[in-house]
Structure formats: C-alpha cells, structure tokens
Design a protein around this motif. Structure first.
Motif, PDB file in Angstrom:
ATOM      1  N   GLU A   1       0.850  -1.024   0.035  1.00  0.00           N
ATOM      2  CA  GLU A   1      -0.382   0.008   0.059  1.00  0.00           C
ATOM      3  C   GLU A   1       1.211   1.317   0.015  1.00  0.00           C
ATOM      4  N   PRO A   2       0.431   1.926  -1.088  1.00  0.00           N
ATOM      5  CA  PRO A   2       1.230   3.202  -1.062  1.00  0.00           C
ATOM      6  C   PRO A   2       1.250   4.244   0.288  1.00  0.00           C
ATOM      7  N   LYS A   3       1.811   4.827   0.034  1.00  0.00           N
ATOM      8  CA  LYS A   3       1.498   6.203   1.339  1.00  0.00           C
ATOM      9  C   LYS A   3       0.344   6.858   1.059  1.00  0.00           C
ATOM     10  N   THR A   4       0.341   7.293   0.015  1.00  0.00           N
ATOM     11  CA  THR A   4      -1.455   8.227  -0.294  1.00  0.00           C
ATOM     12  C   THR A   4      -1.774   7.870  -1.729  1.00  0.00           C
ATOM     13  N   THR A   5      -3.042   7.456  -1.627  1.00  0.00           N
ATOM     14  CA  THR A   5      -3.535   7.370  -2.732  1.00  0.00           C
ATOM     15  C   THR A   5      -5.198   7.440  -3.263  1.00  0.00           C
ATOM     16  N   PRO A   6      -5.093   8.307  -4.835  1.00  0.00           N
ATOM     17  CA  PRO A   6      -6.364   9.545  -4.493  1.00  0.00           C
ATOM     18  C   PRO A   6      -7.573   8.712  -4.861  1.00  0.00           C
ATOM     19  N   ALA A   7      -8.871   8.928  -4.095  1.00  0.00           N
ATOM     20  CA  ALA A   7      -9.882   8.140  -4.136  1.00  0.00           C
ATOM     21  C   ALA A   7      -9.870   7.809  -5.410  1.00  0.00           C
ATOM     22  N   GLY A   8     -10.997   6.792  -5.481  1.00  0.00           N
ATOM     23  CA  GLY A   8     -10.733   6.128  -6.736  1.00  0.00           C
ATOM     24  C   GLY A   8     -10.084   5.558  -7.321  1.00  0.00           C
ATOM     25  N   ALA A   9      -8.741   5.153  -7.022  1.00  0.00           N
ATOM     26  CA  ALA A   9      -7.943   4.905  -7.438  1.00  0.00           C
ATOM     27  C   ALA A   9      -7.297   3.298  -7.705  1.00  0.00           C
ATOM     28  N   PRO A  10      -6.952   2.522  -8.792  1.00  0.00           N
ATOM     29  CA  PRO A  10      -6.677   1.377  -8.678  1.00  0.00           C
ATOM     30  C   PRO A  10      -6.401   0.662  -7.736  1.00  0.00           C
ATOM     31  N   VAL A  11      -6.822  -0.554  -7.997  1.00  0.00           N
ATOM     32  CA  VAL A  11      -6.168  -1.042  -7.412  1.00  0.00           C
ATOM     33  C   VAL A  11      -6.286  -2.528  -7.949  1.00  0.00           C
ATOM     34  N   ILE A  12      -4.995  -2.633  -7.823  1.00  0.00           N
ATOM     35  CA  ILE A  12      -4.220  -4.177  -8.654  1.00  0.00           C
ATOM     36  C   ILE A  12      -4.004  -5.433  -7.615  1.00  0.00           C
ATOM     37  N   GLY A  13      -4.692  -6.434  -8.580  1.00  0.00           N
ATOM     38  CA  GLY A  13      -4.712  -8.128  -7.797  1.00  0.00           C
ATOM     39  C   GLY A  13      -3.864  -8.911  -8.961  1.00  0.00           C
ATOM     40  N   LEU A  14      -2.865  -9.555  -7.874  1.00  0.00           N
ATOM     41  CA  LEU A  14      -2.250 -10.458  -8.586  1.00  0.00           C
ATOM     42  C   LEU A  14      -2.727 -12.051  -7.963  1.00  0.00           C
TER      43      LEU A  14
ATOM     44  N   LYS B   1       6.889 -29.947 -10.176  1.00  0.00           N
ATOM     45  CA  LYS B   1       7.128 -29.398  -9.254  1.00  0.00           C
ATOM     46  C   LYS B   1       6.948 -27.579  -9.768  1.00  0.00           C
ATOM     47  N   TYR B   2       6.581 -27.680 -11.001  1.00  0.00           N
ATOM     48  CA  TYR B   2       6.896 -26.200 -11.550  1.00  0.00           C
ATOM     49  C   TYR B   2       5.684 -25.426 -11.532  1.00  0.00           C
ATOM     50  N   ASP B   3       4.883 -26.260 -10.784  1.00  0.00           N
ATOM     51  CA  ASP B   3       2.920 -25.782 -11.457  1.00  0.00           C
ATOM     52  C   ASP B   3       3.064 -25.123 -10.163  1.00  0.00           C
ATOM     53  N   MET B   4       3.887 -24.402  -9.505  1.00  0.00           N
ATOM     54  CA  MET B   4       3.772 -23.586  -8.852  1.00  0.00           C
ATOM     55  C   MET B   4       4.042 -21.662  -9.006  1.00  0.00           C
ATOM     56  N   ALA B   5       4.500 -21.754 -10.969  1.00  0.00           N
ATOM     57  CA  ALA B   5       5.879 -20.735 -11.250  1.00  0.00           C
ATOM     58  C   ALA B   5       4.727 -19.674 -11.422  1.00  0.00           C
ATOM     59  N   GLY B   6       3.913 -19.539 -11.204  1.00  0.00           N
ATOM     60  CA  GLY B   6       2.717 -18.304 -11.556  1.00  0.00           C
ATOM     61  C   GLY B   6       3.251 -18.128 -10.249  1.00  0.00           C
ATOM     62  N   ALA B   7       2.596 -18.686  -8.919  1.00  0.00           N
ATOM     63  CA  ALA B   7       2.472 -18.205  -7.520  1.00  0.00           C
ATOM     64  C   ALA B   7       4.056 -17.871  -7.411  1.00  0.00           C
ATOM     65  N   ALA B   8       5.396 -18.610  -7.884  1.00  0.00           N
ATOM     66  CA  ALA B   8       6.140 -17.323  -7.450  1.00  0.00           C
ATOM     67  C   ALA B   8       6.713 -16.357  -8.306  1.00  0.00           C
ATOM     68  N   ALA B   9       5.984 -16.126  -9.551  1.00  0.00           N
ATOM     69  CA  ALA B   9       5.675 -14.921  -9.964  1.00  0.00           C
ATOM     70  C   ALA B   9       5.194 -13.992  -9.823  1.00  0.00           C
TER      71      ALA B   9
ATOM     72  N   ALA C   1       7.199 -10.707  -8.048  1.00  0.00           N
ATOM     73  CA  ALA C   1       6.772  -9.317  -8.390  1.00  0.00           C
ATOM     74  C   ALA C   1       6.099  -8.346  -7.436  1.00  0.00           C
ATOM     75  N   MET C   2       5.602  -8.680  -6.010  1.00  0.00           N
ATOM     76  CA  MET C   2       6.131  -8.728  -4.974  1.00  0.00           C
ATOM     77  C   MET C   2       7.296  -7.849  -3.903  1.00  0.00           C
ATOM     78  N   HIS C   3       8.237  -9.017  -4.027  1.00  0.00           N
ATOM     79  CA  HIS C   3       9.366  -8.126  -3.653  1.00  0.00           C
ATOM     80  C   HIS C   3       9.623  -7.359  -4.179  1.00  0.00           C
ATOM     81  N   ALA C   4       9.545  -6.673  -5.576  1.00  0.00           N
ATOM     82  CA  ALA C   4      10.122  -5.898  -6.587  1.00  0.00           C
ATOM     83  C   ALA C   4       9.730  -4.275  -6.958  1.00  0.00           C
TER      84      ALA C   4
ATOM     85  N   ILE D   1      -2.757  -5.898  -4.279  1.00  0.00           N
ATOM     86  CA  ILE D   1      -2.876  -7.173  -3.915  1.00  0.00           C
ATOM     87  C   ILE D   1      -2.809  -8.005  -4.123  1.00  0.00           C
ATOM     88  N   ALA D   2      -2.081  -9.328  -3.865  1.00  0.00           N
ATOM     89  CA  ALA D   2      -2.004 -10.221  -4.142  1.00  0.00           C
ATOM     90  C   ALA D   2      -1.942 -11.689  -3.111  1.00  0.00           C
ATOM     91  N   VAL D   3      -2.923 -12.974  -4.220  1.00  0.00           N
ATOM     92  CA  VAL D   3      -2.986 -14.012  -3.796  1.00  0.00           C
ATOM     93  C   VAL D   3      -3.069 -15.153  -4.470  1.00  0.00           C
TER      94      VAL D   3
END
Ligand code: BES
Ligand code: ZN
Ligand code: ZN
Length: 516
Positions: A267-280, A304-312, A316-319, A330-332
C-alpha cells in the motif's frame, strides 16, 4: 549464494583495470552473404584496435551468444577482452543486449573469472537506425537484468557443484551529461531490483515438491514480506472453509499437506480516492500428480514447477515493495498439492466456488483453474479493480505456442494494451489468444453451471481461459498461461537450465503502468 555486486562507472573503458572486459559485436551482413562482418558496438578506438586481428581472422562471427576471448589485449588495462556476439545488426534489440550481458557473465563463470566489466554499448558506433534509436536508460536496465539473471545456476542440490560465482560486475560507460548519467543509474538500479525478484522467483520454482510444500511456500513468502515491509497473511484449510472456497478446497483435500492461501499487500502512502487496486493471482500447485485423473509417469517429475505462477507473483511483490509504485497491489496465491487419495476429489463431483458458481469436475488434472477461480473471486472481494493471473495452466498452450511465447488472454482491451506495452520494457514474449464469448460453449455443463475441462481437447488453453473469465466477471483481467515458458529445458548461452522466472518482469511493469 551471495548476490553479484553490480555497479556503473563512467569513464574510459580502455584504462579500466579488470580481469575481463566484455565488449559487444554485431554482424553487419544483411542477407545470407557468405562472410559475416563482425563490428564492435563501441566508439572506443583502443578497444577496436585490440580486437582488430581477431575480428579480421573470420573466427568470430558475432552470432547471438557467441564469445571469443583474447588474453593480454594490447593497449587495454583489462587482463582479458571478451567479444560477445549479439547477432545481425538488423535484428538488434534491447532483448539482444539483455542476452548479450548474460552471455558475457556465463562466459566468465566456467573460466573462474570472479570480477568483470562490460563496456556499455555505444549506440552511435554504427550507422544503424535500430541501434541509434535505443534508449541508453533502458539499455542500462537490460544489461544489469541480463547479467544478474545469467549469474545464477540452480545446482544447490548437487554435491559436485563447482563454485563459479561472479562476485562483481561493472558497467563501464563513456562519460555522459549529468542528467543522462542519472537516468542511466536510475534504470540500472531498477534493473537490479527486478532481476533480484526474478531470481527469487526462480529459486522457489527450483525447489522440489518435498521441500516446497504449500506451507513452506507460505513461510518463504512471509519471510520475504517481513524483510521487504509488506503485509502478509498465510491462511490454511479453516480459512478456505470459512470463505466457502470449495473449488480451491476440492483440489487441496486429497493431500496430507495443508493448503496455503497467501495474501500479500503493498500500500503506497497515499492514493487518490477511486484509484485502481491491482490484484495479482498465482497458481501455486507445489506438485501436480493430476489427482485421481492421474498423469502418466513420464515427465511427471517436472510438475514441481506447477507453482511458477505463484512464484512470479511473490517475486513481483518483492520488486513492487522496493520500487514503490503509487498504486495499491494485493497478491493472492492459492497453493495446494494435487494428489490422489481416499479423500481426494473425483471426476463427477460438483463443487460450489466462493462466487456461488457451481462446477462439475470432469478431470481432476484441471486443478489450476479451480484454485484460481476462488483466488480471482477473493481478490475482487478484497477490493481489486484490475486483475492479472499467472499459471502453468495447460499443456494445450504449450502445444499451441511452443516454448518461445507464453499465452496471453484478456477480457479488456485497455488492460491488455497496457500489458503489451509493458513487454517493450520487460522483453518477455507473449502471444495473445482469444477468450471471446463465442468460446463459452467449451465449458458448458449439463450438470452444473460450468465444467472444469473443455468439451474436447481442441483449444484447451482457451477453454481454461474461458473458465477463469467466469470468475473475473466484469473486472478488467489479464491471464498469462506460462506452462511452456516457466522452465528452460535447454541451457542457453545467457541463462541456465531450469526455472526461467518468466512473468515477474512483465507483471511488475504492468503494475507500474497503473501508478498514479
Ligand atoms: N499443470 C498442468 C498443465 C501443464 C501440463 C503444464 C503439461 C505443463 C505441461 C495442468 O494442471 C494440467 O494438467 N492441465 C491439463 C488440463 C486438462 C486435463 C483439461 C492439461 O493441460 O492436460
Ligand atoms: Zn493438472
Ligand atoms: Zn497443474
């Protein structure tokens, strides 16, 4: 595994003292002419003079990823000069620079060269429009990304592994105006952040299923979030039941390993009302046996690599935590193990997803879309206004696109166009496939609202996308089927065998395109 230390230096590459200086070369020939004409991408006359004899020998053709090494190059402070081919000048691109930097680092590794430098390509060195028009800032970024990605080998489980770490890399660029230098440095720093995130994702995908269970994936995500300053909650079976995530739970219940629902918030410090919220939203199947519709033994170990989408998404959240875009994200991550068992879900079962949609299970191996169905819906209930998912979702996508392009699907032209623009910076390759309503019949069921496979095997990647689209609803949504691109089957001069870390860079750039 320590991260390689990378920095930028402005000055004359000829007098830069280093064990190895790499310089890029392109082939100027256009057609299928017999003799390649390698030319260096540098305006530095001392470097050109040192390479002259080798270039004229005809031994080095400057094909993409090709290297030639010269010891004690005359007139240079460097102990070695490494020529790195980037292919034909007419095919020149940022991605070639990224790969070239990778090839330079991967040439150093087996030679036990621990510290090295790369001469920043002088775009004006050759009269080629394509080369001259490339931004130096994006070049700086591509160079550091390519180098950091190339440095990593996934051999932690091998007793015979040789330490071939490159400790430090300096990009040596000719003196530039202050503003330009600052812009290059800023992009360079961003490249480091994104590459580190991609390498983190790769390290997760590399882990075997016995080590990286859903619970462990949750713990690794949590540890990353704690360190990066992100909020992170890791839930399990009870929460799935409380939220009525029957689709996700159906997949999870056949395993002795409990599932993990991982929710990470930036969550950034401030976001304008109605700003988008991105879901990963990421598919995190830590091992996919196929369940009761069990997969053949041949090649099953790769699942075993069937979690590559989750890893991505975790990468991405780390970056994102470090780049701090002005948009909430928000990442789910929906993580489970897909196993056959006395308690496993079965073909013919009917489950009600969190959204209320009823699903007829036809094949328990089509489990990814089930966990994502609840993940996408849940992300909407958390307030997400724009969604992106990544998943090793279908073998059909691999059949359609091979291992060069990943599948791209969307229900929204603006979100999709933003993603395509992000690819110009990330350099990743996706090919759009349709998810238009005329394919809706693929997932029609006689028994329930929809079924979890297509009617037949034709257009299987599209059937899966149509299934997900039901849960995205009217929310702008981008779906990435990365089944063919998440694992490098072959070593390349610029990247190791194994997990590729695909989607991290593009997702990060797509998210940033929504920054206020
Ligand atoms: N994880 C697989 C997708 C996959 C298959 C990735 C092969 C890479 C290589 C997914 O869960 C799956 O098994 N999908 C099935 C769907 C089918 C049963 C409708 C597939 O693609 O065969
Ligand atoms: Zn499956
Ligand atoms: Zn799967």
């Amino acid at each position: 595994m320590e991260d390689m230390e990378t920095k930028m230096f402005f000055g004359d590459a000829a007098v830069f003292a280093t064990p190895m200086l790499a310089v890029f070369a392109v082939d100027l020939t256009e057609g299928k002419q017999a003799d390649p004409q390698p030319a260096l991408l540098t305006a530095n006359t001392a470097i050109t003079a040192a390479a002259q004899t080798l270039l004229e020998s005809g031994e080095f053709k400057a094909s993409l990823g090709e290297v030639a090494l010269l010891h004690a190059p005359a007139g240079l402070k460097a102990e070695r000069l490494l020529l790195v081919g980037l292919g034909k000048a007419k095919d020149f691109s940022l991605d070639r620079i990224r790969k070239g930097a990778g090839a330079a680092v991967r040439a150093a590794k087996p030679r036990s060269v621990r510290n090295m430098a790369i001469a920043f390509p002088d775009h004006g060195a050759l009269t080629s429009d394509q080369i001259a028009s490339l931004s130096v800032a994006l070049t700086a970024r591509a160079l550091v990304e390519g180098a950091e990605i190339a440095e990593v080998d996934f051999d932690i489980y091998r007793s015979d592994r040789k330490d071939s770490e490159v400790y430090s890399l300096t990009l040596v660029a000719a003196d530039a105006a202050d503003a330009t230098a600052r812009e290059m440095q800023r992009n360079f720093d961003e490249g480091r952040i994104v590459a580190a995130a991609q390498n983190f994702a790769r390290s997760l995908v590399n882990e075997p299923g016995n080590v990286l269970t859903p619970t462990v994936l949750g713990a690794r995500a949590k540890a990353m979030c704690d360190e990066a300053g992100l909020k992170c909650e890791v839930h399990s079976s009870a929460k799935l039941q409380e939220l009525k995530m029957e689709a996700f739970w159906a997949v999870a219940k056949g395993s002795a390993e409990p599932p993990a629902l991982i929710v990470m918030t930036y969550e950034p410090k401030t976001t304008p009302a109605g700003a988008p919220v991105i879901g990963l939203v990421g598919k995190g199947i830590t091992f996919d046996t196929g369940g009761i519709s069990i997969k053949p033994a041949d090649g099953m170990e790769k699942m075993k690599y069937d979690m590559a989408g989750a890893a991505a998404m975790i990468g991405a959240m780390h970056a994102i935590a470090r780049l701090k875009p002005a948009v909430k994200v928000i990442a789910v991550v929906c993580s489970a193990e897909n196993m056959p068992d006395g308690r496993a879900y079965k073909p013919g079962d009917v489950v009600t997803a969190m959204s209320g949609t009823t699903i007829e299970i036809v094949n328990t191996d089509a489990e990814g879309r089930l966990v994502l169905a609840d993940g996408l819906h849940y992300a909407k209930t958390l307030g997400c206004t724009h969604l992106i998912d990544a998943a090793t979702l279908t073998g059909a996508c691999v059949v359609a696109l091979g291992m060069i392009n990943a599948g791209l699907f969307s229900n929204d032209e603006t979100a999709c166009a933003k993603f395509v623009s992000a690819l110009e910076i990330s350099g990743e390759k996706y090919w759009r496939l349709p998810a238009t309503d005329d394919y809706r019949d693929h997932i029609k069921s006689e028994i329930a609202d929809i079924m979890n496979t297509g009617k037949n095997r034709y257009g299987g990647a599209i059937s899966a996308a149509m299934f997900l689209k039901e849960f995205a609803g009217d929310t702008p949504w981008v779906h990435l089927d990365i089944a063919g691109c998440a694992w490098n089957e072959e070593k390349k001069p610029w990247i190791a065998y194994g997990p590729s870390g695909i989607a991290v860079r593009s997702i990060v750039e797509w998210v940033r395109s929504y920054s206020a």
